[in-house]
Design an enzyme around this catalytic site. Structure first.
Site, mmCIF file in Angstrom:
data_model
loop_
_atom_site.group_PDB
_atom_site.id
_atom_site.type_symbol
_atom_site.label_atom_id
_atom_site.label_comp_id
_atom_site.label_asym_id
_atom_site.label_seq_id
_atom_site.Cartn_x
_atom_site.Cartn_y
_atom_site.Cartn_z
ATOM 1 N N SER A 239 -0.878 -0.218 -12.390
ATOM 2 C CA SER A 239 -2.179 0.409 -12.678
ATOM 3 C C SER A 239 -2.272 1.863 -12.213
ATOM 4 O O SER A 239 -3.292 2.518 -12.456
ATOM 5 C CB SER A 239 -3.299 -0.396 -12.010
ATOM 6 O OG SER A 239 -3.289 -0.220 -10.612
ATOM 7 N N LYS B 24 0.823 -1.222 0.000
ATOM 8 C CA LYS B 24 0.000 0.000 0.000
ATOM 9 C C LYS B 24 0.851 1.264 0.000
ATOM 10 O O LYS B 24 0.540 2.227 -0.716
ATOM 11 C CB LYS B 24 -0.941 0.000 1.209
ATOM 12 C CG LYS B 24 -1.971 -1.113 1.125
ATOM 13 C CD LYS B 24 -2.983 -1.060 2.229
ATOM 14 C CE LYS B 24 -3.820 -2.337 2.255
ATOM 15 N NZ LYS B 24 -4.485 -2.640 0.981
ATOM 16 N N ASP C 15 -5.280 2.775 -3.299
ATOM 17 C CA ASP C 15 -3.973 3.453 -3.171
ATOM 18 C C ASP C 15 -3.854 4.580 -4.209
ATOM 19 O O ASP C 15 -3.314 5.648 -3.912
ATOM 20 C CB ASP C 15 -2.840 2.447 -3.349
ATOM 21 C CG ASP C 15 -2.904 1.348 -2.301
ATOM 22 O OD1 ASP C 15 -3.317 1.653 -1.163
ATOM 23 O OD2 ASP C 15 -2.568 0.190 -2.618
#
Ligand code: RIB
Length: 308
Positions: A291, A40, A252
């Site tokens: 991503s 994270k 995130d």
């Protein structure tokens, strides 16, 4: 451009796409294994850097090949790793992630070196120009508290993303250092001492979270977008429609984008919209760090949104 310090976790994600998330006791044959950089804290650092912020990462990897690759990934994205340690006494953190065809996931984390992050990892003086300090709950609480305290003392905006859900409501010493608290609905219920699956309206959660202390609160609502509020102001943003491939790291991307927008001086409503669009874009690509969207992608998505 703002400068953001992220103090948090960094993991090697082992990702398998599966026809479904197994139920207890079930074995399922999935597709090929993918090695993806995650964690994270590191995901949020990469999100901030791709969105244009000067970004520093404080955390620990193991002195092993995963650790080297994870640090290389941060550097490739322009994140400063001079405060990222190689710990010879623990392996790098690893997350085992199963993703179903709808993009939902199940994650188990072996924290490894992340669990050894301590207050001593936080430097006496944060880098000059630090505008925000961003923490999560995938590392030890003394580390999180020291980072937030250092941020407050440096006059930076302090942000705590209460993910993953803590095992019990957080104590005051930590929350007293937080300017902005963000979490999803499950995490909010745990923070409030409720059962994780208790039925609650967004407004009930918002009112209850407002009693915890931080001046600004942001609720991540997944496919329903986000809700943000601070004294006398409450804003809601609905997300753009996207084709969901994998939701891993979407929260995130949201939090990193929120930190960037607020440190650039955007108001709460515009910051929330920026974060919601970043989170939605992150759902369209497999894996966590791959991503994290670029600045141009988020701006394009906002420009195409009739609600924005
Ligand atoms: O938020 C997604 C992240 O959670 C993954 O990258 C995994 O490493 C876990 O930390």
């Amino acid at each position: 451009m703002p400068s953001i310090v992220v103090a948090g976790s960094i993991n090697q994600d082992l990702v398998i796409r599966s026809p479904r998330i197994p139920v207890p006791g079930e074995s399922v044959i999935g597709r090929d294994l993918s090695y993806v950089r995650g964690g994270k804290g590191a995901n949020q650092a990469v999100a901030c850097a791709r969105l244009g912020a000067t970004t520093h990462f404080i955390g620990r990897v193991g002195a092993d090949p995963f650790g080297e690759s994870l640090i290389a990934g941060l550097i490739e994205n322009g994140v400063d790793t001079s405060m990222t340690r190689r710990d010879p006494h623990a392996p790098s953190g690893v997350a085992v992630i199963t993703i179903d065809p709808s993009g939902e996931n199940a994650i188990v984390v072996a924290p490894g070196a992340n669990a050894r992050c301590d207050a001593c990892d936080i430097p006496a003086a944060l880098p000059a120009g630090t505008g925000a300090v961003l923490c999560q709950l995938e590392t030890s609480l003394p580390f999180v508290e020291a980072a937030l305290r250092a941020g407050r003392q440096a006059g930076a905006l302090t942000i705590l993303d209460a993910a993953p859900a803590p095992s019990a409501p957080l104590s005051d010493p930590i929350l007293s250092w937080v300017d902005l608290l963000t979490c999803n609905e499950t995490e909010a219920r745990v923070l409030l001492g409720m059962a994780p699956d208790e039925h609650t309206s967004d407004e009930t959660l918002a009112d209850a979270l407002a009693t915890l202390g931080p001046a600004t609160l942001v609720l991540k609502l997944g496919e329903r977008g986000g809700l943000a509020w601070r004294a006398g102001e409450r804003v809601r943003v609905v997300p753009p429609r996207v084709h969901v491939v994998d939701t891993t790291g979407a929260g995130d991307a949201f939090t990193g984008a929120l930190a960037v927008a607020l440190s650039e001086g955007l108001d709460l409503a515009d910051s929330l919209a920026f974060a919601v669009h970043a989170g939605s874009l992150a759902c369209t690509v497999l894996g966590a760090q791959p991503s994290m969207p670029s600045r141009a992608q988020v701006e394009q998505s906002l420009a195409a949104d009739p609600h924005a």
